[in-house]
Design a protein around this motif. Structure first.
Motif, mmCIF file in Angstrom:
data_model
loop_
_atom_site.group_PDB
_atom_site.id
_atom_site.type_symbol
_atom_site.label_atom_id
_atom_site.label_comp_id
_atom_site.label_asym_id
_atom_site.label_seq_id
_atom_site.Cartn_x
_atom_site.Cartn_y
_atom_site.Cartn_z
ATOM 1 N N GLU A 88 0.819 -1.209 0.000
ATOM 2 C CA GLU A 88 0.000 0.000 0.000
ATOM 3 C C GLU A 88 0.848 1.251 0.000
ATOM 4 O OE1 GLU A 88 -3.648 1.765 -0.376
ATOM 5 O OE2 GLU A 88 -3.293 -0.389 -0.282
ATOM 6 N N ASN A 114 1.771 2.758 -3.558
ATOM 7 C CA ASN A 114 0.748 3.251 -4.478
ATOM 8 C C ASN A 114 0.871 4.747 -4.719
ATOM 9 O OD1 ASN A 114 -0.191 0.678 -4.684
ATOM 10 N ND2 ASN A 114 -1.996 0.985 -3.380
ATOM 11 N N GLU A 115 1.228 5.446 -3.656
ATOM 12 C CA GLU A 115 1.345 6.900 -3.791
ATOM 13 C C GLU A 115 2.497 7.294 -4.726
ATOM 14 O OE1 GLU A 115 2.987 8.995 -0.384
ATOM 15 O OE2 GLU A 115 3.273 7.043 0.602
ATOM 16 N N PHE A 132 2.486 -0.160 -8.448
ATOM 17 C CA PHE A 132 1.591 -1.166 -7.886
ATOM 18 C C PHE A 132 2.340 -2.491 -7.917
ATOM 19 C CE2 PHE A 132 -1.016 2.216 -9.557
ATOM 20 C CZ PHE A 132 -1.916 2.440 -8.543
ATOM 21 N N LYS A 137 3.342 -6.320 -5.796
ATOM 22 C CA LYS A 137 3.037 -7.309 -4.777
ATOM 23 C C LYS A 137 4.202 -8.272 -4.681
ATOM 24 C CE LYS A 137 0.346 -10.192 -7.966
ATOM 25 N NZ LYS A 137 -0.951 -10.854 -8.202
ATOM 26 N N GLU A 189 2.598 -4.564 -11.269
ATOM 27 C CA GLU A 189 1.497 -4.357 -12.205
ATOM 28 C C GLU A 189 1.724 -3.113 -13.050
ATOM 29 O OE1 GLU A 189 -2.088 -5.330 -14.091
ATOM 30 O OE2 GLU A 189 -0.970 -6.500 -12.599
ATOM 31 N N GLU A 190 2.240 -2.077 -12.408
ATOM 32 C CA GLU A 190 2.326 -0.799 -13.130
ATOM 33 C C GLU A 190 3.381 0.085 -12.481
ATOM 34 O OE1 GLU A 190 -0.461 3.141 -13.292
ATOM 35 O OE2 GLU A 190 -1.467 1.224 -13.728
ATOM 36 N N LYS A 216 4.130 10.143 -11.610
ATOM 37 C CA LYS A 216 3.910 10.231 -10.160
ATOM 38 C C LYS A 216 5.235 10.122 -9.402
ATOM 39 C CE LYS A 216 -0.861 8.586 -9.864
ATOM 40 N NZ LYS A 216 -1.771 7.596 -9.254
#
Length: 713
Positions: free
Chosen positions: A2, A5-6, A10, A12, A31-32, A37
């Motif tokens: 988590e 994410n900022e 993303f 895991k 994932e990305e 960002k």
């Protein structure tokens, strides 16, 4: 997690860490990654190891240092018209689908070392703007990369060094209009490295520019290789490159040294309008254009090519047709330099070979070369117009000029195994030394400024050359030896040549020219004996015998000379006979009248017996004097040109007179010997020696006629 994410990541599993504006992730599934960002969070560097990544979203301007190692990218990477301000590293990564960096700018180092691209890759109009450093680090590194699908670097710009060493291009690759702009740094660094690259698909380098050195050594082009209008502005190395299919070097410019040493061309090789512009370095050991030991297994063309510096095809092999058409070898030979500028030593031409409209400005050597197929040398222009072939083996060869061009050809220790044809040539010097002709040799419409030289040659078949070009009279042969130290050896070689040519003409039923050559053979034998030291008595006699036969009938080759000699023998006999009669008659105070010449002979016959009886010793001496005088005058008339002309005029007059008065006088054996003359009668003695000489000269005359007859013997 988590927490990431900022940052636009993303992820895991795996391990992650953020420290000093640097993100480190390894052994993760991502994932990305969103670089916009990341930059908003003031991240300066991202380092991802041994991870699987699905999506990358780059910003238009990327300031983050990117370091991906051992990563697997599962989806497309579309990064067109972007800007990367910092280093970009994708080491040992796998790209499963399309990667597109077209029109993107990389300001700093980029590194794809040992990565694998499984789908199409595009670096079209991409700019690699990294500044060239002074250390050995490569600014643009694609070393050991595997490209499994099509790859394009068309219109790309590499401002610094680039490395593709040991990479594999398994599909088509294009470097069309690519600019490699790295500057020349030092002798240790190769600025553009393609060492050991495997090009499985078609490779295109059309209109590419290599500003600094480039190295393709040990590379393999398994499909078509195209280098069309490429500029190599510095040294280029194609050493041991393997071209398995067609390769094209069309309108290419090599401004530095180039090496194709031990290169292999299995497919067609075309060097069309290519310019090899490296200047000749007199002190340099390396040749400027190096094709040493190159193998060309299919057709090869060097058409309209310009070699400005030295070129070497030493031990090269052309297994199929090779054409040097309008090729210019412009390296000049220094006056004090013996270096061969154009080296074809031990070159093997196994099929058709054409040298047409070729220009050699420096020394050229074909020494120990082998021309196994049909060979053509047409309109060759060489330094001092000289072409030299030493220990060369020809099969079927033709030398021809259609232009007004004067050449000299030197063939030393060479072999012509099949037909050799010299056609429509203007030749200054033609030298064959220790040459073997195993088949037909023809000289068709050839003009010689100087007579060709065939020394120690072997002729196994027809040798068709106009006899005037191999014809030497006695004076010619004598003049040829004037400036030769070992005259005896030179004459031995010349006699050997005439003997072989004579045998060749006899074998092919050219008996007239064979007869001329036999005379030349005897000329050389006579001169040979002249210059021989420690001659035996037999050889001394032979020398004078050859001299006499040359003056008598030109060794049975000149019918007119033989006839004139016969007339001279008769004429001298007639003159001496007349003088003998006058002498005796004058002794008896008989006045001779032209109107009563026959009575002068009767008066002679009437008183000669008493003269002999009363002056036995005097008559004996007189007879010896008459014999000596006759032989002396005959030799004088035969051997000295000025005297010969005078005696010929007199002799023809005497013979005509004798024919009118009494033709039987011509053969004293019939006339005088049948008369009952006294012993030691001067006329009988003169007639006897005349009959012997007359018979000998008549025999020679008949033999000369037979040898020059068109009717077979």
């Amino acid at each position: 997690m988590e927490d990431f994410n900022e940052f636009g990541i993303f992820v895991k599993n795996g391990k992650q860490d953020v420290k000093d504006n640097k993100i480190i992730i390894f052994d993760a599934e991502i994932e990305e990654i969103n670089f916009k960002k990341l930059q908003e969070k003031d991240i300066k560097e991202i380092c991802i190891l041994r991870s699987e990544i699905k999506y990358l979203y780059f910003s238009n301007t990327n300031t983050i240092k990117i370091d991906f190692r051992n990563c697997n990218f599962k989806n497309q990477i579309i990064a067109r018209e972007l800007y990367f301000e910092n280093e970009v590293i994708f080491q040992q990564c796998i790209f499963d689908v399309v990667v597109d960096f077209s029109k993107t700018k990389f300001k700093c180092k980029i590194d794809f070392l040992t990565s694998i691209f499984k789908d199409e890759v595009r670096f079209i109009e991409t700019q690699f703007q990294a500044n060239q450093s002074n250390n050995e680090a490569i600014e643009n590194n694609f070393g050991e990369v595997i490209f499994e699908r099509r790859i394009s670097f068309s219109n790309a710009i590499f401002q610094a060094r680039v490395n593709f060493a040991l990479s594999q291009f398994k599909d088509e690759v294009s470097f069309t209009k690519t600019k490699f702009q790295a500057n020349q740094s030092n002798d240790k660094i190769i600025e553009n490295h393609f060492l050991g690259v495997i090009f499985t698909g078609k490779a295109t380098f059309d209109k590419t520019i290599f500003q600094a050195r480039v190295n393709f050594a040990l590379s393999q082009f398994k499909d078509e290789a195209r280098f069309m209008q490429v500029n190599f502005l510095a040294q280029s190395n194609f050493q041991e490159v393997y071209f398995e299919s067609k390769c094209y070097f069309y309108e290419v410019e090599f401004k530095g040294r180039v090496s194709f040493f031990i290169a292999r061309f299995r497919g067609e090789a075309r060097f069309i309008k290519t310019k090899f512009l490296a200047e000749t370095d007199i002190k340099g050991i390396e040749v400027e254009n190096n094709f040493k030991e190159a193998h060309f297994e299919s057709e090869c063309y060097f058409s309209e090519v310009k070699f400005k510096g030295r070129v070497s095809f030493y031990i090269a092999k052309f297994k199929n047709d090779i054409k040097f058409m309008q090729t210019k070898f412009l390296a000049k030979t220094d006056v004090n330099n013996t270096e061969v500028e154009n080296n074809f030593i031990e070159t093997h031409f196994k099929n058709k070979c054409y040298f047409s409209e070729v220009e050699f400005k420096g020394k050229v050597s074909f020494a120990v070369s082998r021309f196994k197929g049909e060979t053509l040398f047409a309109n060759i222009l060489s330094m001092n117009n000289i072409l030299e072939f030493n220990q060369v083996e020809f099969n079927r060869v033709k030398f021809v000029n259609t232009a007004e061009r004067l050449n000299s050809y030197y063939f030393l220790n060479s072999t012509f195994k099949s037909i050799a044809n010299f056609e429509n040539l203007n030749i200054n010097d033609l030298v064959f030394y220790n040459v073997v002709f195993e088949n037909i040799v023809t000289f068709d419409k050839v003009n010689f400024n100087n007579k060709p030289n065939f020394e120690n040659c072997t002729f196994s078949n027809q040798f068709n050359i106009e006899h005037k070009y191999i014809e030497y009279n006695f004076q010619d042969l004598q003049n040829r030896t004037n400036n030769i130290t070992d005259k005896y050896k030179a004459l031995l070689d010349a006699r050997d040549l005439f003997r072989k040519l004579k045998s060749n003409h006899i074998a092919h039923h050219n008996l007239i020219d064979a007869s001329e050559l036999r005379a030349q053979e005897l000329y050389t034998r006579e001169l040979e004996l002249k210059y021989k030291e420690n001659k035996s008595l037999k050889e001394k006699i032979e020398q004078w015998q050859l001299f006499f036969y040359r003056e008598l009938c030109d060794h049975h080759t000149n019918i007119l000379q033989s006839l004139n000699s016969l007339i001279l023998v008769i004429g001298v006999f007639g003159i001496l006979s007349f003088l003998t009669i006058i002498g005796v008659n004058h002794y008896f105070e008989y006045k001779i009248s032209i109107n009563h010449l026959y009575f002068s002979l009767e008066f002679y016959d009437k008183h000669i017996k008493s003269l002999i009886q009363n002056h036995y010793l005097f008559i004996l001496f007189t007879n010896l004097l008459i014999i000596f005088a006759y032989l002396f005058l005959v030799v004088l008339a035969l051997c000295f040109k000025f005297m010969r002309k005078i005696f010929i005029v007199l002799s023809y007059s005497v013979v005509i007179f004798i024919m009118i008065i009494s033709p039987k006088i011509l053969i004293p054996a019939i006339g005088i010997f049948t008369d009952k003359r006294a012993m030691l009668d001067p006329l009988s003695v003169l007639g006897g020696i005349y009959t012997i000489v007359f018979g000998f000269v008549v025999y020679s005359f008949v033999k000369t006629i037979r040898k020059n007859s068109i009717v077979p013997s």
